[in-house]
Design a protein around this motif. Structure first.
Motif, PDB file in Angstrom:
ATOM      1  N   ARG A 196       0.829  -1.212   0.000  1.00  0.00           N
ATOM      2  CA  ARG A 196       0.000   0.000   0.000  1.00  0.00           C
ATOM      3  C   ARG A 196       0.857   1.253   0.000  1.00  0.00           C
ATOM      4  O   ARG A 196       0.607   2.211  -0.741  1.00  0.00           O
ATOM      5  CB  ARG A 196      -0.925  -0.012   1.221  1.00  0.00           C
ATOM      6  CG  ARG A 196      -1.713   1.279   1.396  1.00  0.00           C
ATOM      7  CD  ARG A 196      -2.619   1.242   2.606  1.00  0.00           C
ATOM      8  NE  ARG A 196      -1.907   1.031   3.856  1.00  0.00           N
ATOM      9  CZ  ARG A 196      -1.217   1.986   4.479  1.00  0.00           C
ATOM     10  NH1 ARG A 196      -1.134   3.197   3.964  1.00  0.00           N
ATOM     11  NH2 ARG A 196      -0.607   1.729   5.624  1.00  0.00           N
ATOM     12  N   LEU A 243      -0.784   4.938  -1.465  1.00  0.00           N
ATOM     13  CA  LEU A 243      -2.167   5.002  -0.994  1.00  0.00           C
ATOM     14  C   LEU A 243      -2.201   5.054   0.524  1.00  0.00           C
ATOM     15  O   LEU A 243      -1.376   4.424   1.202  1.00  0.00           O
ATOM     16  CB  LEU A 243      -2.965   3.784  -1.485  1.00  0.00           C
ATOM     17  CG  LEU A 243      -3.118   3.627  -2.993  1.00  0.00           C
ATOM     18  CD1 LEU A 243      -3.786   2.304  -3.320  1.00  0.00           C
ATOM     19  CD2 LEU A 243      -3.922   4.781  -3.560  1.00  0.00           C
ATOM     20  N   GLU A 286      -7.829   5.781   1.639  1.00  0.00           N
ATOM     21  CA  GLU A 286      -8.072   5.572   0.206  1.00  0.00           C
ATOM     22  C   GLU A 286      -8.352   4.107  -0.094  1.00  0.00           C
ATOM     23  O   GLU A 286      -9.245   3.779  -0.886  1.00  0.00           O
ATOM     24  CB  GLU A 286      -6.867   6.051  -0.595  1.00  0.00           C
ATOM     25  CG  GLU A 286      -6.693   7.566  -0.587  1.00  0.00           C
ATOM     26  CD  GLU A 286      -5.404   8.002  -1.256  1.00  0.00           C
ATOM     27  OE1 GLU A 286      -5.323   9.171  -1.657  1.00  0.00           O
ATOM     28  OE2 GLU A 286      -4.479   7.176  -1.364  1.00  0.00           O
ATOM     29  N   VAL A 287      -7.604   3.213   0.537  1.00  0.00           N
ATOM     30  CA  VAL A 287      -7.851   1.773   0.339  1.00  0.00           C
ATOM     31  C   VAL A 287      -9.225   1.396   0.869  1.00  0.00           C
ATOM     32  O   VAL A 287      -9.962   0.618   0.254  1.00  0.00           O
ATOM     33  CB  VAL A 287      -6.747   0.951   1.024  1.00  0.00           C
ATOM     34  CG1 VAL A 287      -7.104  -0.531   1.014  1.00  0.00           C
ATOM     35  CG2 VAL A 287      -5.415   1.173   0.335  1.00  0.00           C
ATOM     36  N   SER A 289     -11.890   2.516  -1.629  1.00  0.00           N
ATOM     37  CA  SER A 289     -11.947   1.770  -2.888  1.00  0.00           C
ATOM     38  C   SER A 289     -12.398   0.331  -2.711  1.00  0.00           C
ATOM     39  O   SER A 289     -12.906  -0.279  -3.651  1.00  0.00           O
ATOM     40  CB  SER A 289     -10.575   1.781  -3.567  1.00  0.00           C
ATOM     41  OG  SER A 289      -9.619   1.087  -2.774  1.00  0.00           O
ATOM     42  N   ALA A 317      -6.310  -4.346  -4.420  1.00  0.00           N
ATOM     43  CA  ALA A 317      -6.341  -2.884  -4.400  1.00  0.00           C
ATOM     44  C   ALA A 317      -4.944  -2.287  -4.377  1.00  0.00           C
ATOM     45  O   ALA A 317      -4.731  -1.194  -4.892  1.00  0.00           O
ATOM     46  CB  ALA A 317      -7.145  -2.393  -3.196  1.00  0.00           C
ATOM     47  N   SER A 368     -13.747   0.516 -10.164  1.00  0.00           N
ATOM     48  CA  SER A 368     -12.477   1.158  -9.842  1.00  0.00           C
ATOM     49  C   SER A 368     -12.744   2.376  -8.959  1.00  0.00           C
ATOM     50  O   SER A 368     -13.703   3.121  -9.190  1.00  0.00           O
ATOM     51  CB  SER A 368     -11.741   1.579 -11.119  1.00  0.00           C
ATOM     52  OG  SER A 368     -10.564   2.317 -10.799  1.00  0.00           O
ATOM     53  N   TRP A 369     -11.897   2.558  -7.947  1.00  0.00           N
ATOM     54  CA  TRP A 369     -11.950   3.783  -7.153  1.00  0.00           C
ATOM     55  C   TRP A 369     -11.218   4.882  -7.909  1.00  0.00           C
ATOM     56  O   TRP A 369     -10.114   4.678  -8.424  1.00  0.00           O
ATOM     57  CB  TRP A 369     -11.300   3.544  -5.798  1.00  0.00           C
ATOM     58  CG  TRP A 369     -11.152   4.804  -4.985  1.00  0.00           C
ATOM     59  CD1 TRP A 369     -12.089   5.391  -4.213  1.00  0.00           C
ATOM     60  CD2 TRP A 369      -9.988   5.626  -4.916  1.00  0.00           C
ATOM     61  NE1 TRP A 369     -11.591   6.536  -3.654  1.00  0.00           N
ATOM     62  CE2 TRP A 369     -10.306   6.716  -4.069  1.00  0.00           C
ATOM     63  CE3 TRP A 369      -8.730   5.570  -5.487  1.00  0.00           C
ATOM     64  CZ2 TRP A 369      -9.399   7.716  -3.777  1.00  0.00           C
ATOM     65  CZ3 TRP A 369      -7.817   6.574  -5.197  1.00  0.00           C
ATOM     66  CH2 TRP A 369      -8.154   7.637  -4.347  1.00  0.00           C
ATOM     67  N   GLY A 396      -7.587   3.861  -8.950  1.00  0.00           N
ATOM     68  CA  GLY A 396      -7.210   2.752  -8.077  1.00  0.00           C
ATOM     69  C   GLY A 396      -7.099   1.438  -8.813  1.00  0.00           C
ATOM     70  O   GLY A 396      -6.348   0.553  -8.414  1.00  0.00           O
ATOM     71  N   ASN A 397      -7.873   1.245  -9.885  1.00  0.00           N
ATOM     72  CA  ASN A 397      -7.814   0.027 -10.706  1.00  0.00           C
ATOM     73  C   ASN A 397      -7.817   0.479 -12.151  1.00  0.00           C
ATOM     74  O   ASN A 397      -8.833   0.420 -12.848  1.00  0.00           O
ATOM     75  CB  ASN A 397      -9.001  -0.891 -10.390  1.00  0.00           C
ATOM     76  CG  ASN A 397      -8.975  -2.176 -11.186  1.00  0.00           C
ATOM     77  OD1 ASN A 397      -7.951  -2.545 -11.777  1.00  0.00           O
ATOM     78  ND2 ASN A 397     -10.094  -2.875 -11.229  1.00  0.00           N
ATOM     79  N   VAL A 452      -2.388   1.150  -9.932  1.00  0.00           N
ATOM     80  CA  VAL A 452      -2.729   2.500  -9.469  1.00  0.00           C
ATOM     81  C   VAL A 452      -2.005   3.505 -10.357  1.00  0.00           C
ATOM     82  O   VAL A 452      -0.783   3.424 -10.531  1.00  0.00           O
ATOM     83  CB  VAL A 452      -2.338   2.691  -7.995  1.00  0.00           C
ATOM     84  CG1 VAL A 452      -2.672   4.112  -7.542  1.00  0.00           C
ATOM     85  CG2 VAL A 452      -3.055   1.671  -7.112  1.00  0.00           C
TER      86      VAL A 452
END
Length: 273
Positions: free
Chosen positions: A29, A34, A38-39, A42, A77, A201-202, A237-238, A260
């Motif tokens: 992470r 991130l 944020e994780v 998402s 993620a 996706s975030w 994010g994705n 990311v």
């Protein structure tokens, strides 16, 4: 513009021959840039549970099944392969439960109802009744004048042709949006359209002043369009699930699933230079 990490990300851990599950997720992470918040946004995994998993505390997950699901979601993620982490979790927590054995086949065969034999007597009676009825109808119908003639002996008039019913016109499907429609964007602004094609996706989007335009999850099949006078800053994010149109032009960049990406776009051709 980079997004800062939580204070928890600056903690140090003693070195080990093999990283624990939580430490592997935390390092990935941090490497992806991130924060825990944020994780959590998402993946929809609550912040306290993310903290607990990174500290190898799985008691807050609600059981082994949910723990495996959280590990798999967090790994994707932050760009990790979840399979080795799941295998490590099973080795440390007793493995997966044995499947419930299926019921023996002979029990299903035992309760299957017997097939009823056909009633031949009823079938023969019905056939006799049908034959008698057909003979009686033929004898009665023999006294009627032959078809094609009237009672006076003249030929029967030809029947009028039925007017064909008007067939409804097929409804034409609505035309799909073309590239020219997408390209019809203002030249004095920067316009970015994001579409989730293969997965959710975030995403985070900000204008040139740093104002947050959107921060959340873009589900599969959904689209978002952002516009600014000078610049749009994005965090995906994705990124592998996102299709990008910038200033009316579809970008051909192919990102990996779970990758990311931090992107910035301004006015003009996004692929120029």
């Amino acid at each position: 513009m980079s997004i800062g990490n939580s204070p928890e990300d600056d903690r140090t851990f003693p070195a080990d021959d093999r990283d624990s599950i939580g430490r592997a997720l935390q390092q990935a992470r941090i490497a992806a840039g991130l924060t825990v918040e944020e994780v959590s946004a998402s993946t929809r995994v609550r912040i306290p549970i993310v903290h607990a998993i990174e500290e190898d505390d799985f008691s807050r997950c609600g059981g082994d099944v949910y723990a495996r699901g959280h590990i798999r979601t967090l790994a994707r993620a932050v760009g990790l392969d979840p399979a080795p982490l799941i295998e490590q979790y099973d080795g440390e927590h007793g493995g997966r439960p044995a499947p419930t054995p299926a019921a023996p086949l002979f029990e299903a065969e035992r309760i299957r109802p017997e097939r009823r034999r056909p009633n031949w007597t009823a079938a023969m009676v019905a056939a006799i009744v049908a034959v008698v009825g057909f003979v009686g109808f033929t004898m009665f119908d023999g006294n009627e004048p032959p078809k094609g003639s009237t009672a006076e002996g003249g030929p029967a008039p030809a029947p009028e042709k039925a007017t064909a019913a008007a067939k409804p016109k097929p409804v034409k499907p609505a035309p799909k949006p073309t590239e020219s429609a997408i390209a019809a964007v203002p030249r004095d602004k920067v316009t970015v359209k994001l579409s989730a094609i293969d997965d959710k996706s975030w995403i985070s989007a900000k204008d040139h002043n740093g104002k947050l335009l959107f921060d959340g999850l873009l589900l599969e099949g959904e689209s978002k369009t952002f516009q600014d006078d000078e610049r749009i800053d994005l965090v995906l994010g994705n990124a592998g699930a996102i299709e990008l149109h910038v200033n009316g032009k579809k970008l051909q960049d192919k990102f990996e699933s779970g990758q990311v990406e931090r992107l910035t776009y301004t006015k003009g051709d996004p692929e120029a230079g």
